[in-house]
Design a protein around this motif. Structure first.
Motif, PDB file in Angstrom:
ATOM      1  N   GLY A 253     -30.644 -43.199  -9.418  1.00  0.00           N
ATOM      2  CA  GLY A 253     -31.350 -44.067  -8.641  1.00  0.00           C
ATOM      3  C   GLY A 253     -30.375 -43.726  -7.211  1.00  0.00           C
ATOM      4  N   LEU A 254     -29.222 -42.909  -6.910  1.00  0.00           N
ATOM      5  CA  LEU A 254     -29.271 -42.612  -5.729  1.00  0.00           C
ATOM      6  C   LEU A 254     -29.815 -42.023  -4.797  1.00  0.00           C
ATOM      7  N   CYS A 255     -30.664 -41.471  -5.478  1.00  0.00           N
ATOM      8  CA  CYS A 255     -31.965 -40.043  -5.264  1.00  0.00           C
ATOM      9  C   CYS A 255     -32.979 -40.284  -5.173  1.00  0.00           C
ATOM     10  N   GLY A 256     -33.057 -42.127  -5.192  1.00  0.00           N
ATOM     11  CA  GLY A 256     -34.298 -42.562  -5.328  1.00  0.00           C
ATOM     12  C   GLY A 256     -35.522 -42.366  -5.892  1.00  0.00           C
ATOM     13  N   LEU A 257     -34.814 -41.973  -7.459  1.00  0.00           N
ATOM     14  CA  LEU A 257     -36.091 -41.245  -8.636  1.00  0.00           C
ATOM     15  C   LEU A 257     -36.494 -42.494  -9.736  1.00  0.00           C
ATOM     16  N   LYS A 258     -37.110 -43.135  -9.436  1.00  0.00           N
ATOM     17  CA  LYS A 258     -37.396 -44.091 -11.313  1.00  0.00           C
ATOM     18  C   LYS A 258     -37.306 -43.159 -12.353  1.00  0.00           C
ATOM     19  N   ALA A 259     -36.467 -43.878 -12.914  1.00  0.00           N
ATOM     20  CA  ALA A 259     -35.729 -42.985 -13.927  1.00  0.00           C
ATOM     21  C   ALA A 259     -36.018 -43.873 -15.138  1.00  0.00           C
ATOM     22  N   ALA A 260     -35.982 -42.856 -15.968  1.00  0.00           N
ATOM     23  CA  ALA A 260     -35.776 -44.455 -17.326  1.00  0.00           C
ATOM     24  C   ALA A 260     -35.201 -42.811 -18.541  1.00  0.00           C
TER      25      ALA A 260
END
Lengths: 315, 315
Positions: A253-260
C-alpha cells in the motif's frame, strides 16, 4: 504516528527512501540480484503481475501453470530460478508474470518485499498488480474454500500493522485494493468447482500459541479459551488466519502497488488444529488460488483459456 | 505475566502442553513427519546435538562437514533430506548431530522449534544441546568475527521475548546457557584464524527499517538517527544483530534445552548497510561458526580432529 496508504498516479512503484538515489549500486542481497550486476529494466521492465507465496515448490508450479495458461512457447517445465544464487527465495517468470516465494512469517515476507519493490523501481515497471496466493487456516468455513481478503487484521482483529522503525512503533494501514478484490470475486464465479468468498484475514506472528492451537510444544490455555477466542475472531469478520497479510498490505500500500491476498483454507480451525488431509487433497486445495489468479490474469490480458487446458495439474 | 526459564532434571525435553498426551497422533506438518507415519524414537532417539540455521544449503553443508569431522563412513555427500516431503524446512543428520534449516525471522524459527521440540519429546531424546549457527550484522566489530551470544535482547535492548498467546502478550526470558557459552569460547581459542567473542545479540522483526538500514524500499530517518540508534545498541553491549535469537532462547529455555547462539558478522553496521563482500568471502565467513561447533561437538564426544581434515571447504 499513523501512516496511511497512498497510491501514486504515474503507475510507477512509489519508493519512499531519499537515500536510495545517492547509492551508486544497490545489491538486493537476499534475491542475489543487483543494479550493477544485472540489467534490471531489461530483465523485468515488462512485468505486470507479481504473485508471491510461501513455498518455493508451489511458486515454481504456479509459474509453470501460468506458462501454459498464457500459451507461451515450450512446455514451461524447465523454467530457471532467477534467484538460483541464493536459497533464501525462489523466483520464476512466465511472460509478464513474476512468481516469487517468501517463506513463512512477516519478517521473511518483509525482506523479500523490500527487495522486490526496489527491483520493480530499478526496472521502471509500471502498473504492477501484486497478489499473495497462500495457504491458511479457515474459520467457520469448509476446508478448500478460497478467501479473498478485504481487510488484513492483527491478532486483536484491528486493521493495522505495527512496524518498529529504529526503536519507535509506527502504525500502518493494512488496506487492500477493494476493486481488485471485487474483480477477483467476479472471476471466481467462472470456477464453480470450489467456493470463493470475501472476508477479513487475521495475520499472526506465531502458528501455535498465537493462533490458539492446542498442539504446540507449549500450550497454557484450555480448549474452551481457544474456541472463545476463535469465535470472537469469526464474529469480527475473520474467515481465515495466516502469517503475512498485514505486512504485505502495509508495504504494498505504501509503495503504490495494487495488492490482493487470496488464500485457500486447509482446515476449519473451529473443528481442529492439525492439518490432517492427505497430501493429494492439500495439493489440489493449493491449486485453487492459482487457478483463480490465472483466470484473472488471462482476463486482464484479454486471453482465452488455452485449448486442452487441464484444470487439475499434478506436483 | 512473566515466564522464566526452567531446566528439567531428567535430561528429557520439557513439553509444557497438557493436551499433547491425549492426542492419538501428532502430525508435525511443516517437517512432514508424524508419530503414526514415522518411528521417531528409532529415527532420532540417539540425537544429542541439534544445530539450526537459516539457509537450507548451509545446513546441508554443515551436516556434510560434521559427517567428515566425526569420521563417519562414506563421504557424506549424499545425505538425504529427512524433510524431503516438504520445502518449508530441510533436515539432515550426521551421527548424533541433527542439522535443520529454519529460514528467516521469528515466526519461521518458532514453527520449526515447536515441531522439533515435539519431535525430540516423542523420540525420548535426552540431554540435547541445541545451537543456532547463523549470519548477522556486526556492531563495532570486524566482518568475519564470530559472536557467541550471552544474552539475546529485543530492539529496545531488553532481554525479553514478547509472545502473543491468544490475544494476550506473555513476556519470556531470553536467557541462554552461560556455561555452554563459556565452553564455546574456550573451544574458539583453538581456532586462531578468526576472532570469536561473547556479547549481546539484538533480535529484530525486520531487516531494513527495524535494523536502521538506509537502503530499504522505505526509509524515513537520517543517517545520523541511524548511527545514534546503533551506537546506543553498542553501548548497551550489543555486538551483532539478527532475527531469531530471542524466540530461540525463550522457547528452548522453557523446554529445558541447553541452548547457544553463535553467529558470524557479515559486515559492520557502523560502516554500512549493504552486504558487499564477494560470495567466496561470505561463504568462508559462514563456515566459521560451523568450525567452532564442530570443534565443540568433537570435544564433547571425546573425538580428535579427523586425519587430513581440510579446514576450509567449498560450496
Amino acid at each position: 504516528m499513523t501512516e496511511t496508504t497512498v497510491y501514486s498516479g504515474s503507475g510507477l512503484v512509489h519508493i519512499k527512501n531519499p537515500h536510495l538515489d545517492s547509492m551508486e549500486e544497490d545489491i538486493l542481497y537476499h534475491l542475489d540480484l543487483g543494479t550493477k550486476t544485472h540489467n534490471l529494466p531489461a530483465m523485468f521492465g515488462d512485468i505486470k503481475f507479481v504473485c508471491v507465496g510461501g513455498s518455493p515448490n508451489r511458486m515454481r508450479a504456479f509459474a509453470q501453470f501460468m506458462h501454459k495458461e498464457l500459451g507461451l512457447a515450450g512446455d514451461g517445465e524447465d523454467l530457471a530460478d532467477i534467484c538460483a544464487g541464493t536459497d533464501r527465495y525462489a523466483m520464476y517468470r512466465a511472460g509478464p508474470v513474476l512468481s516469487i516465494s517468501h517463506s513463512m512469517g512477516i519478517p521473511s515476507i518483509s525482506i523479500m518485499l523490500h527487495e522486490l519493490i526496489k527491483l520493480l523501481h530499478h526496472a521502471k515497471c509500471r502498473d504492477v498488480t501484486i497478489i499473495r496466493i497462500g495457504t491458511s487456516g479457515g474459520l467457520g468455513i469448509e476446508p478448500g474454500t478460497v478467501v479473498i481478503t478485504d481487510t488484513a487484521v492483527d491478532s486483536s482483529f484491528k486493521p493495522r500493522f505495527e512496524q518498529v522503525v529504529l526503536e519507535d512503533v509506527v502504525v500502518r494501514s493494512t488496506e487492500l485494493d477493494k476493486d481488485l478484490a471485487k474483480e477477483l470475486l467476479a472471476c471466481s464465479k467462472e470456477i464453480p468447482e470450489f467456493l470463493t468468498l470475501i472476508g477479513h484475514t487475521m495475520c499472526t506472528y506465531d502458528f501455535y500459541e498465537g493462533q490458539g492451537r492446542l498442539d504446540g510444544a507449549l500450550c497454557s490455555f484450555s480448549s474452551e479459551k481457544k474456541l472463545e477466542y476463535l469465535k470472537r475472531a469469526y464474529n469480527a469478520g475473520v474467515r481465515n488466519i495466516e502469517m503475512e497479510s498485514t505486512a504485505f498490505a502495509a508495504l504494498c500500500g505504501l509503495c503504490g502497488l495494487k495488492a490482493a491476498v487470496v488464500c485457500v483454507a486447509l482446515l476449519d480451525r473451529l473443528e481442529g488444529d492439525q492439518i490432517r488431509a492427505p497430501h493429494e487433497v492439500l495439493w489440489e486445495y493449493q491449486q485453487r488460488p492459482q487457478r483463480l489468479i490465472a483466470a484473472f490474469i488471462r482476463k486482464q490480458l484479454g486471453l482465452r483459456p488455452p485449448a486442452g487446458n487441464t484444470l487439475f495439474f499434478t506436483n
